[in-house]
Every structure is written in C-alpha cells, then in structure tokens.
Design a protein around this motif. Structure first.
Motif, mmCIF file in Angstrom:
data_model
loop_
_atom_site.group_PDB
_atom_site.id
_atom_site.type_symbol
_atom_site.label_atom_id
_atom_site.label_comp_id
_atom_site.label_asym_id
_atom_site.label_seq_id
_atom_site.Cartn_x
_atom_site.Cartn_y
_atom_site.Cartn_z
ATOM 1 N N MET A 45 -8.186 3.497 -14.347
ATOM 2 C CA MET A 45 -7.371 2.288 -14.450
ATOM 3 C C MET A 45 -5.975 2.664 -14.934
ATOM 4 O O MET A 45 -5.827 3.494 -15.824
ATOM 5 C CB MET A 45 -8.006 1.306 -15.425
ATOM 6 C CG MET A 45 -9.267 0.645 -14.888
ATOM 7 S SD MET A 45 -8.950 -0.329 -13.395
ATOM 8 C CE MET A 45 -7.907 -1.614 -14.078
ATOM 9 N N CYS A 90 -3.269 -0.420 -7.773
ATOM 10 C CA CYS A 90 -3.458 0.558 -6.700
ATOM 11 C C CYS A 90 -3.640 -0.132 -5.357
ATOM 12 O O CYS A 90 -3.146 0.338 -4.330
ATOM 13 C CB CYS A 90 -4.652 1.446 -7.011
ATOM 14 S SG CYS A 90 -4.382 2.564 -8.397
ATOM 15 N N ASP A 122 -5.433 -5.316 -9.034
ATOM 16 C CA ASP A 122 -5.437 -3.856 -9.088
ATOM 17 C C ASP A 122 -4.100 -3.337 -8.564
ATOM 18 O O ASP A 122 -3.789 -3.509 -7.374
ATOM 19 C CB ASP A 122 -6.581 -3.324 -8.237
ATOM 20 C CG ASP A 122 -6.642 -1.804 -8.228
ATOM 21 O OD1 ASP A 122 -5.816 -1.165 -8.901
ATOM 22 O OD2 ASP A 122 -7.513 -1.262 -7.531
#
Length: 225
Positions: free
Chosen positions: A17, A200, A198
């Motif tokens: 994370m 990413c 998220d």
C-alpha cells in the motif's frame, strides 16, 4: 550533495500500500534513505528538497525498446508541421529515406520521450549502434526479453493495463543502497484517485503520460513544465 524528494504518496515496492507523505533521500546515484519528509529532514539537515505532487514509484520498464528506438522515427519539433509529433512507422517511415544522422537524432528524442513517461529501463535487444548509444548515454538500463509483448507499441509502459503489475517496475522496490531510479505521477488531481481509491489503479487508468518527474542515476532527467 544530498537531495530529498518528497511526494504525497510513496510506493516502496509493488504490492504494498502506498505510504502517505513519503520521501526519498538521494546521495549520488543511490538511495540513501526512505521515510517521512519530517524524519529525513531531521536526519539530513541542509539537504536540497524537491516537493512533487502525486505518487512516487520505482521507475518503469518500457517493453518496446527496439520497436520505439530502431523501428520508429521520432520527428524533430521543426518537422512537426510536415510530419506531426507522433512516432512514424510502416509506410510513413519507408518514404523518409532516413540517414544515419537522422536516425541518431530520432533515437535521442525517443529516449527523452520515454523519460517523460517515467521510464528508466527498456526491454528488448537493441541491434543498431545509434539506439544503443542513445539509451546508454541517457542512463536507461537495458533488459532482455523472451518475446515482444502483445498489444500496440506505446511510449507509455502502462498502455493497455488495468493495473501496474510487478513487471512494469524496473526495481522490485525502493530501498536504501538501491539505484536512485524512480518517477512521480499525478494521480491525485482532478479526475485522479477518488478518496479511498487505490492510487495504483488510478495510475494505470491515467497512464504514464501523467509523469511529473523522473530521476535516473540520481539525476532529475525529466520535469513536467
């Protein structure tokens, strides 16, 4: 001289994370330390500080090294009116009758465009000297590959991905003593990552064209204006 690169989010390694408020201390060509901006500022008083918006990640690998540096022509800005600004391939390339000098200039421009997409390494065997020289002089690492990856050739290493997998990153993780090769991507602005999303996934959605800065061999080789 030691430089602290700080970002809103730090991705130490793929699968982890992102850490809020991350910072990377760079000494010479290597990473000296990772931590929070406050911690590293305390450890390294007097260091130059560069503050970047977005997500700081290990630098990316472009899987289409030969296709982009040997099989495509990157027009000079002075040729934009005639040839446009995108890489030329196929029939459009065949009619140019390029000299060695023009191929060399194309490869250097191609490398600069890669750096502007957070690329710090290219995959694929570069057979032609002008392509090898352009990559090596810039500091881009060169990697082998077993076969050309599927999908359209792109300057964006994230093209066609729903999420950045580990093969996208040139380093498995950012860590002390590792080469200083990383990039910062704008994934938090308008249209970027929603609260709690998220980062990413937002990076894959927005693509590497949102690169804010690229550091390669400890040098700032790209900065978005």
């Amino acid at each position: 001289m030691l430089t602290l690169h700080t970002a809103e989010l730090l991705l130490p390694g793929h699968g982890l994370m992102p850490l809020p408020g991350g910072a990377v201390a760079v000494r010479g060509r290597e990473i000296a330390a990772l931590g929070t901006p406050a911690d590293l500022a305390g450890r390294f008083p007097g260091a130059r500080v560069r503050r970047w918006p977005g997500l700081l990640t290990p630098g990316l690998v472009n899987p289409w090294g030969p296709e982009l540096l040997e099989g495509a022509y990157h027009p000079d800005p002075r040729e934009a009116a005639e040839l446009g600004t995108e890489p030329l391939t196929g029939a459009a390339l065949d009619v140019l009758a390029l000299t060695g000098t023009r191929w060399g200039g194309s490869a250097r421009r191609g490398v600069q465009r890669m750096l502007a997409h957070g690329t710090v390494a290219v995959a694929g065997t570069l057979e032609r000297p002008f392509a090898r020289d352009a990559a090596d002089r810039s500091g881009l690492a060169r990697r082998q590959r077993s076969a050309a990856p599927p999908g359209p050739v792109s300057l964006d290493p994230l093209a066609g991905r729903t999420a950045p997998g580990p093969e996208v990153f040139a380093a498995a993780r950012l860590s002390e003593g590792a080469p200083a090769a990383f990039a910062v991507f704008d994934v938090l602005g308008p249209g970027g990552a929603a609260p709690g999303a998220d980062p990413c996934a937002a990076l894959a959605a927005r693509g590497a064209g949102r690169c804010v800065a690229t550091v390669l061999g400890g040098r700032l080789v790209h900065r978005r204006r």
